[in-house]
Write an enzyme that holds these catalytic residues in place. Structure first.
Site, short mmCIF file in Angstrom:
data_model
loop_
_atom_site.label_atom_id
_atom_site.label_comp_id
_atom_site.label_asym_id
_atom_site.label_seq_id
_atom_site.Cartn_x
_atom_site.Cartn_y
_atom_site.Cartn_z
N HIS A 157 0.82 -1.22 0.00
CA HIS A 157 0.00 0.00 0.00
C HIS A 157 0.85 1.27 0.00
CE1 HIS A 157 -3.63 2.17 0.04
NE2 HIS A 157 -4.33 1.39 0.85
N ASP B 222 -10.16 -7.77 -17.71
CA ASP B 222 -10.62 -8.80 -18.65
C ASP B 222 -9.42 -9.32 -19.44
OD1 ASP B 222 -11.71 -10.33 -20.66
OD2 ASP B 222 -12.92 -8.73 -21.54
#
Length: 435
Positions: free
Chosen positions: A152, A373
């Site tokens: 992070h 995708d």
């Protein structure tokens, strides 16, 4: 190769950028450093019929191509000469793991974070200075689980999803990426550097979230995922006076949290809701939309816990919205300076739970979480793989398209409070006057 009774690791390697990339130390902004103790965020994507599209050679080739533009992800975290944490952009590359599992997608609840989900599908971080690691696991049923762990301190969710969109788009283009029009990330983290000299506006202190002390507790915590359907969400937003999805869901969760623990709190106990807000469009001039790093300011709203538990949802949502409305250039710059002036950066892993009166809501609402995708369509499930810090809530769209899906709320709290929290969560939507 490592293995257990459910997952067998077949391959483990590092994927370097395809071309030469800048070799330098990338100085982190105060917003980055504030998240140094959060460690690696574990995510999991599930593709139900993905085996035919997840060709390992093509995935690696596409990642190597994407890393040319996203080169900080190929580096390592370390301390600079001044002791400040930075990214060493050295091109060593992320960890890439290939595994197979002897379970089926239907036998696992991928929407509910758990230590087992992380252990099975998210790679172990070795060495700890790694910024990015991925694991492609081929399941027995033909589905594919894609686990991701990203530090992070290097990026926020918007930046990570930008990389995932790019990597998957290049993969669809047979891994070469020649036909993909890249949206290049902006690596200029000086855009969020502190002013000289740093200056914190007094009014900012009432909105900025102060540092919270985490502590270990002997009481077990539990994590559950709750779905708010599209119809229930519409009802909730009406109850909240037409507030945004974020403000409405945050108000609901905050109210239920306060009500579920009210019996243990003194009458005058103060509750705080805190949340990270994207600053990209709230500074002057605005940051590039594709700013790559952490562009998050932590805001907070406070109120008497008994008021939050009893007042109308619209009033609670107004409290949350009031904190959001305060964000402007001066607040953001004050937040940067406030963090720069902090005595030290705590890079120790964040463990334990927050005080009961604290609630932290992290939102991925409206983000392109489902747009990774790789050739066979969007993932059926995208979620955190694990959530173990008490008092943390994650809110995300429960499918695609985001504007017509419901919302998933992932709550981590004391196990003894979870049933009451769940009861209140749905009671507030269905019968808000009866708690």
């Amino acid at each position: 190769m490592e293995s257990d009774d459910k997952v067998e690791v077949l391959e483990s390697c590092f994927v370097a950028p395809r071309e030469a990339t800048p070799t330098k130390g990338l100085r982190l902004s105060p917003f980055d450093l504030a998240l140094a103790n959060r460690g690696h965020t574990p995510l999991v994507y599930v593709y139900r019929s993905g085996a035919a599209f997840f060709d390992v050679v093509r995935l690696k080739s596409a990642m190597a191509k994407a890393l040319v533009a996203f080169y900080p992800l190929a580096g390592r975290l370390g301390a600079g000469d001044d002791g400040r944490v930075q990214i060493y952009c050295n091109g060593e590359g992320p960890l890439f793991v290939v595994a197979r599992s002897f379970v089926t997608a239907n036998s696992i609840n991928f929407s509910k974070p758990s230590p087992e989900l992380r252990r099975m599908f998210v790679p172990r971080i070795e060495p700890p200075s790694l910024i990015l690691a991925v694991q492609v696991t081929f399941l027995k049923c033909g589905a594919v689980a894609l686990g991701v762990a990203v530090h992070h301190a290097a990026v926020d969710a918007m930046s990570l999803f930008h990389f995932m969109q790019t990597w998957s788009a290049i993969t669809r283009d047979d891994g070469d990426g020649a036909a993909v029009e890249l949206e290049l990330p902006c690596h200029d983290r000086t855009l969020l550097r502190a002013r000289s000299p740093p200056s914190v506006h007094p009014s900012a202190l009432s909105v900025l979230c102060p540092r919270v002390v985490f502590s270990e507790t002997s009481e077990p915590t539990a994590t559950e995922a709750f779905t708010i359907s599209a119809d229930e969400l519409a009802t909730l937003k009406r109850l909240c006076g037409g507030a945004s999805t974020f403000c409405s869901v945050s108000a609901l969760v905050w109210r239920c949290r306060c009500a579920s623990i009210a019996r243990r709190l003194p009458p005058d106990a103060e509750a705080r809701l805190s949340f990270p807000a994207n600053v990209r469009r709230h500074v002057t001039p605005p940051l590039p939309d594709r700013y790559f790093g952490n562009a998050l300011v932590w805001l907070g709203a406070t109120a008497a816990a008994r008021d939050v538990a009893s007042e109308p949802l619209a009033s609670v949502a107004e409290r949350v919205g009031g904190a959001v409305a305060r964000m402007d250039d001066e607040l953001v710059r004050s937040a940067v300076d406030y963090l720069e002036l902090a005595d030290e950066v705590d890079s120790r892993p964040l463990r334990g739970s927050m005080p009961e009166t604290e609630l932290r809501v992290i939102s991925w609402l409206g983000m392109p979480a489902y747009e990774a995708d790789f050739g066979g369509g969007s993932p059926q499930v995208m979620s955190r793989a694990e959530s173990v810090r008490g008092g943390f809530v994650y809110v995300m769209n429960d499918g695609r398209p985001a504007d017509s899906s419901g919302v998933r709320v992932v709550m981590c709290t004391k196990a003894a409070d979870m049933k009451e929290f769940e009861r209140l969560l749905y009671a507030n939507i269905a019968k808000p006057s009866k708690l």
